[in-house]
Design a protein around this motif. Structure first.
Motif, PDB file in Angstrom:
ATOM      1  N   ILE A 386      75.628 -17.796 123.698  1.00  0.00           N
ATOM      2  CA  ILE A 386      76.248 -17.570 122.336  1.00  0.00           C
ATOM      3  C   ILE A 386      75.822 -16.599 121.759  1.00  0.00           C
ATOM      4  N   ARG A 387      76.483 -15.305 121.232  1.00  0.00           N
ATOM      5  CA  ARG A 387      75.772 -14.285 120.430  1.00  0.00           C
ATOM      6  C   ARG A 387      75.677 -14.848 118.918  1.00  0.00           C
ATOM      7  N   THR A 388      74.695 -14.961 118.445  1.00  0.00           N
ATOM      8  CA  THR A 388      74.630 -15.435 116.952  1.00  0.00           C
ATOM      9  C   THR A 388      73.373 -14.936 116.475  1.00  0.00           C
ATOM     10  N   ILE A 389      73.282 -14.410 115.179  1.00  0.00           N
ATOM     11  CA  ILE A 389      72.158 -14.231 114.635  1.00  0.00           C
ATOM     12  C   ILE A 389      71.328 -15.508 114.390  1.00  0.00           C
ATOM     13  N   THR A 390      71.852 -16.675 114.140  1.00  0.00           N
ATOM     14  CA  THR A 390      70.980 -17.867 113.673  1.00  0.00           C
ATOM     15  C   THR A 390      71.948 -19.030 114.226  1.00  0.00           C
TER      16      THR A 390
END
Length: 495
Positions: A386-390
């Protein structure tokens, strides 16, 4: 010819991350302009800029040659910009006729007049929707039709379609393309955003391809092919290879057995089974009863009390009152409508995954500490890429492909025996489709029985060890993947 719409060097950032950067985009009268790219490529941001939902940080937007800087979607609407969103924005407690006039109501309106006007509009486009029906009673395809009809009714100059065919049957898609033809012949411009590359190339006059927020190419649709589009979108080639037969495959024990399942007139004597380590694909048209049958299996819908058939898990008859009982027994259903039933959009990724783990376990979520929630979330974010910053990012802020991965992670936190995937790649780009397919194969290789419901035949052929075809609420045909053809499967689904 003055463009209807022009963006020059448009840029927009969220929390310091560039969503689009130096984008040039034009739309001419009577043109269909397809916007292609992976989830997260910047398509949605660009459409929100055009529709007035967000403002550019840099660059220029003009409408009909006049500079514009929208601060609210109503301003774009007054300029003739209509947006048909991927996830419908209808009011479920209102009728179809009321939704068609929503935002453009007269001071005093008669239901009879609204119904007559709505009926004429829908009939002109051959959309089979009752204007007196509540939107909450409509299926996904019919809701999309109402959204499209509402945009067309406003005589918009610019109409943005975001994944309009994702829930439509081939016949309904042809009706939509006819409606788009009516729009362009009247001088309107259409922006067509879709992950269905073949459909986009077929209907579009020009295509613009985005990757990582930057424009890769704008060209005539007739001058580019599917393979080149995919290469520009994801930076590599992606093939829908058929699932190779496993050498010496010994089918595991029968895990799920559905016998003569009946629910009203939607599901009628449906029978199928799923074995450990196997992916059984169920093809068919919208309304064939596939989804409803699987919702009965999981306890979300109730089969007929008399002559309703049987559901057996490991040979044991089961009848669930609520889906949580099925989840605890290891039967997991991954919904086709992720926004409505798949996640809590205002909660974070970590919180959604924690809720999925709590539902599969025997402890209440309140008894789980924040440290455990973060650890579980980090593990599944890495596993499902899952591509997420946080992990604390709200799910609503993610792209469609990453939202779908959150749904998968949330659903598969337990130790499932059976996983039912309902349209697992609906509204997902080709790069994310490949990743989701790999996850489905891994789940089956771990000995889980997998049921795959999909209206996209290349997906059925790519994943299935057995192919079933549903029609009229029952299973009407079975094929081996190496002998099945699209023609034979579609013939069984229609005739």
């Amino acid at each position: 010819m003055t463009p209807l719409l022009e963006i020059v060097a448009g840029s927009k950032s969220y929390a310091g991350v560039r969503a689009i950067q130096d984008i040039d985009f034009t739309l001419h009268p009577g043109e269909v302009h397809a916007l292609l790219g992976e989830n997260g490529a910047g398509k949605s941001t660009l459409c929100k800029v055009i529709s007035g939902a967000v403002r550019l940080d840099a660059g220029r937007l003009t409408m009909g040659g006049k500079p514009r800087e929208y601060t609210h979607p109503s301003q774009a609407l007054r300029d003739g910009v209509a947006m048909v969103y991927q996830e419908t924005s209808l009011v479920p407690t209102m009728t179809v006729a009321q939704n068609l006039r929503l935002g453009d109501e007269a001071l005093l309106s008669r239901f009879r007049s609204l119904n007559i006007e709505g009926r004429q509009l829908l009939r002109s486009m051959n959309f089979p929707v009752q204007v007196t029906s509540l939107v909450s009673a409509l299926g996904s395809a019919q809701k999309q039709m109402v959204e499209i009809a509402r945009a067309i009714r406003r005589h918009a100059k610019v109409v943005i379609f975001d994944e309009p065919t994702a829930t439509l049957t081939p016949e309904e898609t042809e009706q939509l393309f006819g409606a788009i033809g009516q729009l362009t012949r009247s001088g309107a411009g259409v922006i067509f955003v879709s992950h269905a590359i073949e459909q986009s190339l077929r209907i579009a006059d020009r295509v613009t391809i985005l990757r990582d927020g930057r424009r890769q190419l704008t060209t005539k649709a007739a001058d580019i092919g599917r393979d080149e589009v995919i290469r520009l979108m994801v930076g590599r080639s992606v093939e829908y290879a058929r699932r190779p037969p496993k050498p010496g495959l010994v089918r595991g024990p029968k895990v799920l057995s559905v016998e003569n399942l009946t629910m009203g007139t939607v599901v009628r004597n449906m029978t199928f089974s799923a074995f450990a380590g196997e992916i059984v694909g169920i093809a068919g048209l919208v309304g064939s009863g596939r989804t409803e049958a699987c919702l009965v299996v999981t306890g979300a819908l109730k089969r007929n009390r008399v002559n309703g058939g049987r559901v057996l898990l490991d040979g044991r008859p089961v009848r669930y009152r609520v889906p949580r009982q099925a989840v605890r027994d290891g039967i997991v259903y991954v919904t086709e409508d992720r926004k409505v039933n798949g996640f809590f959009e205002t909660m974070s990724i970590a919180e959604n995954i924690a809720i999925g783990e709590a539902a599969a376990g025997r402890r209440l979520a309140l008894l789980r500490g924040s440290r455990r929630v973060k650890a579980v979330a980090a593990r599944f974010i890495q596993r499902f890429q899952i591509r997420t910053i946080t992990p604390n990012a709200r799910v609503v802020e993610l792209s469609g492909g990453n939202q779908q991965k959150v749904v998968l992670a949330k659903s598969l936190t337990g130790d499932p025996r059976v996983v039912i995937f309902d349209e697992p790649t609906r509204g997902v780009d080709v790069g994310s489709i490949e990743e989701i397919h790999q996850l489905i194969r891994q789940i089956a290789d771990q000995g889980v029985a997998v049921v795959l419901i999909s209206s996209y035949l290349p997906e059925i052929f790519s994943l299935s060890d057995r192919i079933l075809v549903a029609r009229g609420g029952r299973i009407v045909a079975e094929f081996a993947p190496d002998s099945a053809t699209e023609e034979s499967v579609m013939f069984a689904a229609v005739h």
